[in-house]
Design a protein around this motif. Structure first.
Motif, PDB file in Angstrom:
ATOM      1  N   HIS A 100       0.823  -1.202   0.000  1.00 28.16           N
ATOM      2  CA  HIS A 100       0.000   0.000   0.000  1.00 28.16           C
ATOM      3  C   HIS A 100       0.864   1.262   0.000  1.00 28.16           C
ATOM      4  N   VAL A 101       2.010   1.201   0.674  1.00 27.23           N
ATOM      5  CA  VAL A 101       2.888   2.380   0.705  1.00 27.23           C
ATOM      6  C   VAL A 101       4.007   2.264  -0.331  1.00 27.23           C
ATOM      7  N   GLY A 102       3.784   1.407  -1.335  1.00 25.39           N
ATOM      8  CA  GLY A 102       4.677   1.396  -2.489  1.00 25.39           C
ATOM      9  C   GLY A 102       5.876   0.473  -2.411  1.00 25.39           C
ATOM     10  N   LYS A 103       5.877  -0.436  -1.441  1.00 27.09           N
ATOM     11  CA  LYS A 103       7.008  -1.350  -1.345  1.00 27.09           C
ATOM     12  C   LYS A 103       6.769  -2.595  -2.185  1.00 27.09           C
ATOM     13  N   LYS A 104       7.876  -3.206  -2.607  1.00 27.42           N
ATOM     14  CA  LYS A 104       7.777  -4.513  -3.263  1.00 27.42           C
ATOM     15  C   LYS A 104       7.972  -5.578  -2.200  1.00 27.42           C
ATOM     16  N   VAL A 105       7.002  -6.475  -2.129  1.00 26.31           N
ATOM     17  CA  VAL A 105       6.976  -7.405  -1.009  1.00 26.31           C
ATOM     18  C   VAL A 105       6.901  -8.851  -1.491  1.00 26.31           C
ATOM     19  N   GLY A 106       7.540  -9.738  -0.787  1.00 30.06           N
ATOM     20  CA  GLY A 106       7.419 -11.172  -1.043  1.00 30.06           C
ATOM     21  C   GLY A 106       6.977 -11.892   0.208  1.00 30.06           C
ATOM     22  N   GLN A 140       4.170   0.544   9.624  1.00 31.04           N
ATOM     23  CA  GLN A 140       5.053   1.719   9.629  1.00 31.04           C
ATOM     24  C   GLN A 140       6.188   1.558  10.639  1.00 31.04           C
ATOM     25  N   SER A 141       5.825   1.094  11.849  1.00 32.19           N
ATOM     26  CA  SER A 141       6.862   0.906  12.867  1.00 32.19           C
ATOM     27  C   SER A 141       7.879  -0.124  12.403  1.00 32.19           C
ATOM     28  N   LEU A 142       7.359  -1.178  11.773  1.00 31.98           N
ATOM     29  CA  LEU A 142       8.250  -2.238  11.304  1.00 31.98           C
ATOM     30  C   LEU A 142       9.217  -1.684  10.264  1.00 31.98           C
ATOM     31  N   LEU A 143       8.664  -0.930   9.347  1.00 33.41           N
ATOM     32  CA  LEU A 143       9.461  -0.373   8.260  1.00 33.41           C
ATOM     33  C   LEU A 143      10.549   0.557   8.819  1.00 33.41           C
TER      34      LEU A 143
END
Lengths: 268, 313
Positions: A40-46, A259-262
């Motif tokens: 949702h905040v534009g990251k590429k995730v696996g 967010q905290s994790l990021l």
């Protein structure tokens, strides 16, 4: 040929394990929602689903049972969208019959996890979330073993509030300490239920246990996610909760946790 | 032979690869494994058969999914069975990595004692005995970081070396999944008569899909299925009395699955915050709030289980 010996994780920036000593506390739910929130905040995730006996993620992301293809650099993960922003690999994809039981003892699970971790062509990812089965046994040791060459940023621990659950998660914390995995934080799931009819909040599985556990063990408390029938329903239907109910308190909780994790990942 | 080496990549002493795989190189037991001696049936199976021949009913509580209430159900099944003072009941927890039974039974911090005839279980009441790896750990922080073979060894000891005595019922609580613990318990009980398994699920498809695998497992290992219990089935708000489906049965819940697979549905237990609280406090929910709908549901389920077991023997 651009094979590199680092394996398929060379372009993966952060690797995060999602752990819990207890089953059914929402590891797969939190993994799925964190992945969606990060996207949702534009990251590429696996997402790598190593729960061999009970893979839940394919259903939660509604990817069905696609065939897994191979390319030069390994197994191609399954993408949930055309932009390829969310990649998934699960044992669920390798089963011919979805009701078939994977009746395997440890060594066989260890071998498959080794392959899973090293042979998936993830490509470039900001975050790879590894969803695990409950416990502190073969699968967990295998994941860490296979990731040895690659840096694991740490683990997010999921618990429900009641003591029966936090008791098991305390053991998982010991597992992390013994195996040298940094604890990025604790998430309390199924924390209270707000009745949709009268707004009365019932603490079905008690409350506050996750935060207490974090204090007790000196870990970061990432936040709590309430019991929400809309969230359960989204997961059942494989819908993206983060876009369906962006105004809900549950989404607020999930997005603040992500967010905290990021922040914690990027501060390294 | 008791504790074979716990080589990190041990293929398992009874596997095809025993003594032959690359990881067997250098293991002190390589020759023994390669000779095939370890592939013969474990002599413990016969010993366990002998030991448990004085246990009338053996009931396994299973679920493919974690956190659906196996331990809660096992504990209350044991309490309910033991409420008949003439019956001897025991509860064995084979969840090696996440033993919840000591807390749920109010026995946290208890230790197992060694007697001439084996390990003594911990007693909740004169006629209710409990055994769990939790009683062997020195602190609540202790993690049991064991691979399969070591877990299997522990389960074998629980069945063979615990001084159970004569029992009417032995209830066995298991961890989630279909792996070492499950294969071991079924294998070690193979020379005894097991009544069957009670399968626990919650209403959502995410849970049912794992539970179907467990049912397939039971069929594979020829373990009879006593029936299915749907737990966390709806929640009645204590204030406005409206019911919410917190874990919605989007695919028809246990009811539909049981109809599809031709299995008996033993009952549905609603969510009730007092169940979790009783478990945390180590008290029996059935005694704490005997007139609640959930307690009523538990009792009905135990009755159906009893009538199944009555036909057994």
């Amino acid at each position: 040929m651009e094979q590199n010996n680092d394996g398929s994780l060379a372009l993966v920036r952060h690797v995060v394990l999602v752990l819990s000593g207890k089953g059914g506390v929402g590891k797969s739910t939190i993994t799925t929602e964190l992945a969606l929130a990060l996207r949702h905040v534009g990251k590429k995730v696996g997402i790598l689903d190593v729960d061999l006996c009970g893979p839940s993620i394919p259903r939660m992301l509604s990817v069905g049972r696609p065939e897994v293809h191979q390319c030069d650099s390994g197994w191609v993960p399954v993408y949930t969208d055309a932009q390829k922003s969310l990649a998934l690999m699960s044992i669920g994809f390798l089963m011919e019959d979805p009701d078939e039981a994977v009746v395997w003892r440890g060594p066989k699970k260890t071998a498959l996890i080794g392959q899973f971790v090293s042979d998936v062509a993830w490509g470039e990812l900001d975050v790879l979330l590894v969803d695990t089965p409950p416990g502190t046994s073969d699968e967990h040791l295998a994941v860490l073993e296979s990731l040895k060459k690659h840096k694991v940023d740490g683990a997010v621990l999921v618990t429900t509030p009641q003591a029966v659950s936090t008791g098991d998660v305390r053991r998982e914390i010991t597992f992390c300490k013994k195996t040298g995995v940094r604890i990025l934080g604790i998430v309390e799931n199924m924390s209270g239920f707000v009745c949709p009819h009268c707004s009365e909040c019932s603490n079905i599985f008690s409350k506050g246990g996750g935060e207490e556990l974090a204090k007790l063990t000196g870990s970061v408390f990432l936040g709590s996610v309430p019991l929400d029938p809309l969230l359960s329903a989204s997961l059942e239907e494989g819908k993206d909760f983060t876009t369906s109910f962006p105004d809900s308190a549950t989404f607020g909780a999930i997005s603040s946790i992500s967010q905290s994790l990021l922040k914690s990942l990027e501060s390294d | 032979m008791e504790e074979m080496t716990q080589n990190d990549y041990c293929p398992g002493t009874s596997s095809e690869q025993a003594g032959k795989s690359a990881s067997c190189e250098g293991c002190p037991n390589q020759q023994l494994c390669a000779s095939g001696a370890t592939k013969a049936p474990d002599p413990a199976i016969a010993e366990i058969g002998e030991k448990l021949s004085v246990v009338k009913h053996k009931i396994l509580v299973l679920s493919g999914k974690g956190g659906v209430g196996k331990s809660t159900f096992s504990a209350h099944l044991a309490h309910c069975l033991a409420s008949d003072g003439t019956k001897e009941v025991a509860l064995l927890d084979v969840d090696i990595c996440g033993p919840s039974i000591p807390r749920i039974m109010g026995l946290e911090g208890e230790q197992v004692h060694q007697s001439g005839s084996g390990w003594s279980p911990v007693y909740v009441d004169d006629n209710l005995a409990v055994m769990s790896i939790g009683f062997l750990l020195s602190s609540p922080d202790d993690a049991v970081i064991w691979r399969g073979p070591k877990k299997n060894g522990m389960i074998k000891q629980f069945l063979r070396d615990v001084d159970w005595g004569e029992l009417d019922y032995l209830v066995i609580d298991t961890p989630p999944g279909t792996s070492d613990e499950h294969l071991s318990i079924v294998q070690y009980l193979s020379s005894t008569n097991v009544d069957g398994a009670v399968i626990i699920t919650t209403p959502q498809e995410v849970s049912l899909q794992d539970v179907r695998k467990e049912i397939r497992f039971c069929q594979k290992v020829k373990l009879p299925i006593i029936g299915v219990v749907e737990n966390m089935s709806g929640f009645m708000c204590p204030k406005c009395k409206n019911t919410s489906q917190i874990f919605p049965p989007t695919s028809g819940g246990a009811e539909k699955m049981c109809a599809d697979l031709n299995l008996p549905l033993l009952g549905k237990v609603p969510l009730d915050p007092r169940i979790g609280r009783s478990c945390d406090e180590g008290k029996s929910f059935l005694n704490e709030v005997p007139d609640s709908p959930a307690a009523e549901a538990y009792r009905r389920i135990v009755q159906s289980e009893l009538s199944f077991s009555a036909h057994f023997l």
